[in-house]
Design a protein around this motif. Structure first.
Motif, PDB file in Angstrom:
ATOM      1  N   HIS A 222     101.480 -27.697  22.683  1.00 53.69           N
ATOM      2  CA  HIS A 222     101.529 -26.240  22.540  1.00 53.69           C
ATOM      3  C   HIS A 222     102.884 -25.709  22.988  1.00 53.69           C
ATOM      4  N   LEU A 223     103.354 -26.161  24.129  1.00 58.95           N
ATOM      5  CA  LEU A 223     104.661 -25.693  24.619  1.00 58.95           C
ATOM      6  C   LEU A 223     105.791 -26.154  23.702  1.00 58.95           C
ATOM      7  N   LEU A 224     105.693 -27.371  23.210  1.00 63.47           N
ATOM      8  CA  LEU A 224     106.708 -27.882  22.271  1.00 63.47           C
ATOM      9  C   LEU A 224     106.713 -27.056  20.989  1.00 63.47           C
ATOM     10  N   SER A 225     105.528 -26.670  20.509  1.00 67.14           N
ATOM     11  CA  SER A 225     105.441 -25.901  19.259  1.00 67.14           C
ATOM     12  C   SER A 225     106.069 -24.516  19.405  1.00 67.14           C
ATOM     13  N   LEU A 226     106.136 -24.017  20.635  1.00 71.74           N
ATOM     14  CA  LEU A 226     106.781 -22.725  20.887  1.00 71.74           C
ATOM     15  C   LEU A 226     108.301 -22.843  20.953  1.00 71.74           C
TER      16      LEU A 226
ATOM     17  N   GLY B 180     110.638 -36.431  20.977  1.00 71.48           N
ATOM     18  CA  GLY B 180     112.011 -36.791  21.309  1.00 71.48           C
ATOM     19  C   GLY B 180     112.594 -35.938  22.415  1.00 71.48           C
ATOM     20  N   ALA B 181     111.726 -35.363  23.259  1.00 70.64           N
ATOM     21  CA  ALA B 181     112.188 -34.506  24.351  1.00 70.64           C
ATOM     22  C   ALA B 181     112.353 -35.338  25.623  1.00 70.64           C
ATOM     23  N   ALA B 182     113.456 -35.133  26.297  1.00 69.08           N
ATOM     24  CA  ALA B 182     113.744 -35.891  27.521  1.00 69.08           C
ATOM     25  C   ALA B 182     112.826 -35.438  28.656  1.00 69.08           C
ATOM     26  N   VAL B 183     112.515 -36.384  29.548  1.00 70.93           N
ATOM     27  CA  VAL B 183     111.711 -36.080  30.738  1.00 70.93           C
ATOM     28  C   VAL B 183     112.498 -36.524  31.967  1.00 70.93           C
ATOM     29  N   PRO B 184     113.334 -35.641  32.527  1.00 72.06           N
ATOM     30  CA  PRO B 184     114.032 -36.006  33.768  1.00 72.06           C
ATOM     31  C   PRO B 184     113.031 -36.338  34.866  1.00 72.06           C
ATOM     32  N   SER B 185     113.366 -37.273  35.721  1.00 65.40           N
ATOM     33  CA  SER B 185     112.438 -37.687  36.774  1.00 65.40           C
ATOM     34  C   SER B 185     112.039 -36.513  37.667  1.00 65.40           C
ATOM     35  N   ALA B 186     112.949 -35.571  37.867  1.00 66.57           N
ATOM     36  CA  ALA B 186     112.664 -34.421  38.734  1.00 66.57           C
ATOM     37  C   ALA B 186     111.664 -33.460  38.101  1.00 66.57           C
ATOM     38  N   TYR B 187     111.374 -33.623  36.814  1.00 68.46           N
ATOM     39  CA  TYR B 187     110.456 -32.728  36.118  1.00 68.46           C
ATOM     40  C   TYR B 187     108.989 -33.130  36.282  1.00 68.46           C
ATOM     41  N   VAL B 188     108.725 -34.270  36.871  1.00 68.15           N
ATOM     42  CA  VAL B 188     107.345 -34.729  37.053  1.00 68.15           C
ATOM     43  C   VAL B 188     107.077 -34.843  38.546  1.00 68.15           C
TER      44      VAL B 188
ATOM     45  N   SER C 263      92.396 -38.376  36.895  1.00 68.06           N
ATOM     46  CA  SER C 263      92.637 -37.203  36.049  1.00 68.06           C
ATOM     47  C   SER C 263      94.119 -36.855  36.001  1.00 68.06           C
ATOM     48  N   HIS C 264      94.793 -36.927  37.150  1.00 66.38           N
ATOM     49  CA  HIS C 264      96.237 -36.677  37.182  1.00 66.38           C
ATOM     50  C   HIS C 264      96.975 -37.666  36.294  1.00 66.38           C
ATOM     51  N   GLN C 265      96.654 -38.932  36.410  1.00 68.56           N
ATOM     52  CA  GLN C 265      97.337 -39.950  35.630  1.00 68.56           C
ATOM     53  C   GLN C 265      97.124 -39.748  34.134  1.00 68.56           C
ATOM     54  N   ALA C 266      95.882 -39.448  33.733  1.00 68.54           N
ATOM     55  CA  ALA C 266      95.594 -39.265  32.312  1.00 68.54           C
ATOM     56  C   ALA C 266      96.314 -38.032  31.762  1.00 68.54           C
ATOM     57  N   ARG C 267      96.343 -36.933  32.513  1.00 71.71           N
ATOM     58  CA  ARG C 267      97.033 -35.726  32.057  1.00 71.71           C
ATOM     59  C   ARG C 267      98.536 -35.964  31.973  1.00 71.71           C
ATOM     60  N   ALA C 268      99.071 -36.704  32.946  1.00 71.41           N
ATOM     61  CA  ALA C 268     100.495 -37.033  32.921  1.00 71.41           C
ATOM     62  C   ALA C 268     100.839 -37.920  31.727  1.00 71.41           C
ATOM     63  N   HIS C 269      99.963 -38.875  31.412  1.00 76.70           N
ATOM     64  CA  HIS C 269     100.201 -39.732  30.245  1.00 76.70           C
ATOM     65  C   HIS C 269     100.175 -38.921  28.955  1.00 76.70           C
ATOM     66  N   GLY C 270      99.259 -37.956  28.861  1.00 77.86           N
ATOM     67  CA  GLY C 270      99.223 -37.092  27.691  1.00 77.86           C
ATOM     68  C   GLY C 270     100.493 -36.277  27.558  1.00 77.86           C
ATOM     69  N   TYR C 271     100.963 -35.755  28.680  1.00 77.86           N
ATOM     70  CA  TYR C 271     102.230 -35.007  28.710  1.00 77.86           C
ATOM     71  C   TYR C 271     103.388 -35.877  28.236  1.00 77.86           C
ATOM     72  N   ARG C 272     103.496 -37.075  28.780  1.00 77.64           N
ATOM     73  CA  ARG C 272     104.606 -37.961  28.414  1.00 77.64           C
ATOM     74  C   ARG C 272     104.518 -38.395  26.951  1.00 77.64           C
ATOM     75  N   ALA C 273     103.301 -38.620  26.469  1.00 75.49           N
ATOM     76  CA  ALA C 273     103.145 -39.027  25.078  1.00 75.49           C
ATOM     77  C   ALA C 273     103.625 -37.935  24.137  1.00 75.49           C
ATOM     78  N   ALA C 274     103.293 -36.677  24.439  1.00 75.09           N
ATOM     79  CA  ALA C 274     103.742 -35.570  23.598  1.00 75.09           C
ATOM     80  C   ALA C 274     105.258 -35.413  23.658  1.00 75.09           C
ATOM     81  N   MET C 275     105.821 -35.527  24.847  1.00 70.22           N
ATOM     82  CA  MET C 275     107.279 -35.388  24.997  1.00 70.22           C
ATOM     83  C   MET C 275     108.005 -36.512  24.254  1.00 70.22           C
ATOM     84  N   GLU C 276     107.495 -37.729  24.370  1.00 69.27           N
ATOM     85  CA  GLU C 276     108.134 -38.865  23.702  1.00 69.27           C
ATOM     86  C   GLU C 276     108.057 -38.712  22.189  1.00 69.27           C
ATOM     87  N   ALA C 277     106.899 -38.274  21.684  1.00 70.53           N
ATOM     88  CA  ALA C 277     106.744 -38.104  20.245  1.00 70.53           C
ATOM     89  C   ALA C 277     107.690 -37.039  19.691  1.00 70.53           C
TER      90      ALA C 277
END
Length: 342
Positions: free
Chosen positions: A172-176, A208-216, A192-206
């Motif tokens: 949703h945030l990416l679509s905006l 092509g958005a970078a995920v700086p370590s400080a962002y998680v 639950s934290h791990q699964a939500r984080a994996h979903g977040y990373r999967a969307a970001m990777e798909a």
């Protein structure tokens, strides 16, 4: 089983407890016509002698079974809504519910059985192998509602599609148009934290958005953690334009951290929560969030506990209910002068 346990008889237990063999037999078979204090004393001796007979014969169980519901932490909005679902289902099915906080007291599992409990529902609690084994020895079925983590897969539990929820929130945030998206989660070991984080990373990777370590950032599922975590994110040289929070309380903390810095929601920072508790609609602005069907989860947990208490088999040890993105006013396209844009 030790040799002395094999020699243990009901007469041995009766002599040690100072009661009749008939009374011990009633306790073993789950009869209700035994005083609670006597029942507790007999159960203690049965376990001391490793006399692990079934505590209840289900055909003789009370017509209105009593289910214990325990939670470990404060009665936060998430827990309150899940408990309401348990209570609604219990009223519908004619069961009784007793709500308590988790107790580290010795022999707590046996005490629950002595008090007539038929099963235990634990809400977002940590269950060690020793805890689960104590319940098994007492013959008390366990159902965990939204487990933080479990010692083994054989424990019955009810949860939600956390990965799909994290994926939907981030998409949703990416679509905006956001690309600088941070994730503020709960305890590192929480499933639950791990699964939500994996979903977040999967969307970001798909995307092509970078995920700086400080962002998680991991922390606790609390308002205070959201306040501190978001303050750290917004102090970065390149802060995010959007935050996906691991629950609604973290999201409200992030909104306050932005307000303190003079930032507007959603013009300067978009925020998405998780749970869709009553806090989400009361937020200012109303919070975009991922809905967990908390009341439905509570109802499923109660029904599962009753089935186990009646000696029935369940089709799956773990049941997941679907999550759903609810879009409100806390998200918008990134502003040219948003947080990440300086």
């Amino acid at each position: 089983m030790p040799a002395d346990a094999r020699r243990t008889t009901l007469a041995t237990i009766a002599r040690a407890a100072g009661v009749s063999v008939a009374t011990v037999s009633k306790v073993v078979n789950g009869r209700s016509d035994v005083a609670p204090r006597t029942r507790a004393r007999v159960l203690e001796l049965l376990y001391q002698h490793d006399y692990l007979a079934p505590v209840f014969r289900h055909s003789e169980a009370p017509e209105s079974p009593t289910i214990e519901v325990q939670f470990a932490e404060g009665l936060r909005s998430y827990v309150a809504e899940a408990l309401e679902g348990v209570a609604d289902a219990a009223a519908e099915l004619g069961a009784a519910v007793v709500i308590s906080k988790s107790s580290p007291a010795p022999h707590w599992a046996r005490d629950l059985v002595a008090a007539g409990r038929r099963a235990l529902i634990g809400v977002t609690s940590v269950y060690t192998t020793a805890y689960v084994n104590a319940l098994a020895r007492a013959g008390l079925p366990l159902v965990v509602l939204d487990p933080l983590h479990l010692p083994h897969s054989g424990v019955n539990s009810v949860g939600a599609t956390n990965f799909a929820g994290g994926l939907a929130a981030t998409q949703h945030l990416l679509s905006l148009g956001h690309r600088g998206i941070a994730y503020l989660g709960g305890p590192t070991l929480a499933a639950s934290h791990q699964a939500r984080a994996h979903g977040y990373r999967a969307a970001m990777e798909a995307a092509g958005a970078a995920v700086p370590s400080a962002y998680v950032r991991a922390g606790e599922f609390t308002y205070q953690a959201g306040l501190a975590g978001a303050a750290a994110l917004l102090a970065l040289p390149e802060p995010p334009t959007a935050v996906f929070a691991g629950n609604d309380e973290i999201a409200l903390g992030a909104i306050e951290a932005a307000r303190v810095r003079g930032l507007r929601i959603p013009e300067d920072l978009s925020v998405v929560g998780f749970d869709d508790t009553f806090l989400a609609q009361m937020a200012s602005p109303p919070l975009t969030t991922v809905r967990q069907p908390l009341r439905e989860m509570g109802g499923v947990a109660l029904r599962t506990a009753l089935r186990l208490a009646n000696g029935e088999k369940v089709e799956s040890h773990h049941i997941e209910l679907a999550t759903e993105l609810v879009v409100r006013a806390s998200t918008a396209p990134p502003h040219p002068r948003s947080a990440a844009g300086g």
